[in-house]
Design a protein around this motif. Sequence first.
Motif, PDB file in Angstrom:
ATOM      1  N   ASN A  49      40.361  -4.430  77.167  1.00 60.87           N
ATOM      2  CA  ASN A  49      39.469  -3.940  78.225  1.00 60.87           C
ATOM      3  C   ASN A  49      38.526  -5.023  78.726  1.00 60.87           C
ATOM      4  OD1 ASN A  49      40.549  -1.365  78.299  1.00 60.87           O
ATOM      5  ND2 ASN A  49      39.056  -0.509  76.852  1.00 60.87           N
TER       6      ASN A  49
ATOM      7  N   GLU B  77      39.977  -6.557  81.688  1.00 61.64           N
ATOM      8  CA  GLU B  77      39.732  -5.771  82.903  1.00 61.64           C
ATOM      9  C   GLU B  77      38.328  -6.017  83.433  1.00 61.64           C
ATOM     10  OE1 GLU B  77      40.741  -1.351  84.567  1.00 61.64           O
ATOM     11  OE2 GLU B  77      39.913  -1.472  82.535  1.00 61.64           O
ATOM     12  N   GLU B  78      37.357  -6.164  82.546  1.00 58.76           N
ATOM     13  CA  GLU B  78      35.989  -6.453  82.985  1.00 58.76           C
ATOM     14  C   GLU B  78      35.936  -7.751  83.779  1.00 58.76           C
ATOM     15  OE1 GLU B  78      33.212  -4.545  82.695  1.00 58.76           O
ATOM     16  OE2 GLU B  78      34.574  -3.002  81.951  1.00 58.76           O
TER      17      GLU B  78
ATOM     18  N   ALA C 258      39.898  -8.051  91.803  1.00 62.78           N
ATOM     19  CA  ALA C 258      41.329  -7.971  91.495  1.00 62.78           C
ATOM     20  C   ALA C 258      42.180  -8.615  92.582  1.00 62.78           C
ATOM     21  CB  ALA C 258      41.733  -6.512  91.304  1.00 62.78           C
TER      22      ALA C 258
ATOM     23  N   ILE D 191      46.963  -2.937  82.397  1.00 68.27           N
ATOM     24  CA  ILE D 191      45.990  -3.579  83.278  1.00 68.27           C
ATOM     25  C   ILE D 191      46.700  -4.444  84.320  1.00 68.27           C
ATOM     26  CG2 ILE D 191      44.182  -5.357  83.338  1.00 68.27           C
ATOM     27  CD1 ILE D 191      43.274  -4.214  80.570  1.00 68.27           C
TER      28      ILE D 191
ATOM     29  N   LYS E  25      48.251  -2.213  86.903  1.00 69.11           N
ATOM     30  CA  LYS E  25      47.226  -1.532  87.685  1.00 69.11           C
ATOM     31  C   LYS E  25      46.716  -2.403  88.821  1.00 69.11           C
ATOM     32  CE  LYS E  25      42.661   0.677  87.107  1.00 69.11           C
ATOM     33  NZ  LYS E  25      41.636   1.047  86.089  1.00 69.11           N
ATOM     34  N   TYR E  26      46.547  -3.698  88.546  1.00 71.48           N
ATOM     35  CA  TYR E  26      45.939  -4.595  89.528  1.00 71.48           C
ATOM     36  C   TYR E  26      46.944  -5.559  90.154  1.00 71.48           C
ATOM     37  CZ  TYR E  26      41.605  -2.819  87.536  1.00 71.48           C
ATOM     38  OH  TYR E  26      40.583  -1.992  87.111  1.00 71.48           O
TER      39      TYR E  26
END
Length: 462
Positions: free
Chosen positions: A207, A210-211, A218, A249, A252-253
């Motif tokens: 995570n 992701e931060e 992104a 992740i 997702k991006y």
Amino acid sequence: MDGNPNDLSHVVEADKAHVWHHLTQHKPFETGDPRVIVEGRGMRVWDQNGKEYIDAVSGGVWTVNVGYGRTEIADAVRDQLVKLPYFAGSAGSIPGALFAEKLISKMPGMKRVYQTNSGSEANEKAFKMVRQIAHKRYGGKKHKILYRERDYHGSTLAAMSAGGQDERNVQYGPFAPGFVRVPHCMEYRAQADWDASQGSYGVWAANQIEEVILREGADTIGALCLEPVTAGGGVIEAPEGYWPRVQEICRKYDILLHIDEVVCGVGRTGTEWFGYQHYGIEPDFVTMAKGVASGYAAIACCVTSERVFEMFKDDVSDPLNYFRDISTFGGCTAGPAAALVNMQIIENEGLLENTTVMGDRMKANLKALMDKHEVIGDVRGKGLFLGAELVSDRDTKTPVAEALVGQVVADCGAQGVIIGATNRSVPGFNNTLCFSPALIASADDVDAICDSVDRALTKVFG
């Protein structure tokens, strides 16, 4: 060389006078001799003085996966060199095509092999592909490449720009822009802002990637580059939950996932051909070198998915719409010829299975030493790719002095066993002993290596 062929004094003098060794301070050679490795057979090598060593680091840097003295690889290389030593990679070759076919058969989901001559260069090719995709599809904006603290991706300036080992980078900047660091995933030295109430450290560490993505934007991130098991940064296997979250992740991006298998690839971690395959990852790039041909010839590869490959030929009318790159020695035929036989040996001799069994044995041996020696704070790794971190206090996890780590390595060497240690990598944390014996290691080999470490730890620390 005149005179006694067994007298290597001239070789040693020539080495001292003219050879610039890797990773070495040469001042001691003004009063002493460098070590010259003369011969190798199986798991053992001999130096200029005739001293025999068990090689527990596969050529010093995780390379000679199938051991020394493989005449079948040497014969294949010799025969190929006589037939055709080289033609630029803009054309194909018989060993190049057959090796690519064989390699891809071990990598479901991957499709294309770009041959180069070193791991650093293989990683640079992936970085260049990411940048070209950014310009082709995103106006140059989605160009940033994320890399992880403690990971290492090579020694060129671009590879060092993605280098997560600060001590390796000292005095070599400025570095290329557009490379952004994410936190490491080493639970033994978890980040200070994590605690167990936050759940799985593996998921938490992922995570944090992701931060960083959200902080940078992104739409500016093109790829994430990671080692499946961190090598020189401390032999680190990610905790459970890490890799599924990383994959999630990236999808997702819309971030390409680049897995650096330069050390882990071609059997080093056991059971699977590649480290990433243990964790259910579906990468876009996989880079590899060292064990691809076990050092019998220079070869490295940047392997891509068909999705990535298709991006470079989707508009034939555009004269820039292909990967405008060349690796001169990527056209050498010795590399794929050696690599083909190397893979056949691994298959025929069941070396993936042997690596798993012997890796489990070695890890158990090291954990037994941990019970005996308080100085071992942690044992970790996968297959025949293991590390033992040395600490002066288990509660505080204070690293032992680097000089003491060096004494352990030196004492093992005096006993006739060559082991490794993290070297000029993470400031203050170059305190992990490293082990990567060839995949042919036997139970006797593994036990002898660990026995030497036991004696060395007793001598240095009591």
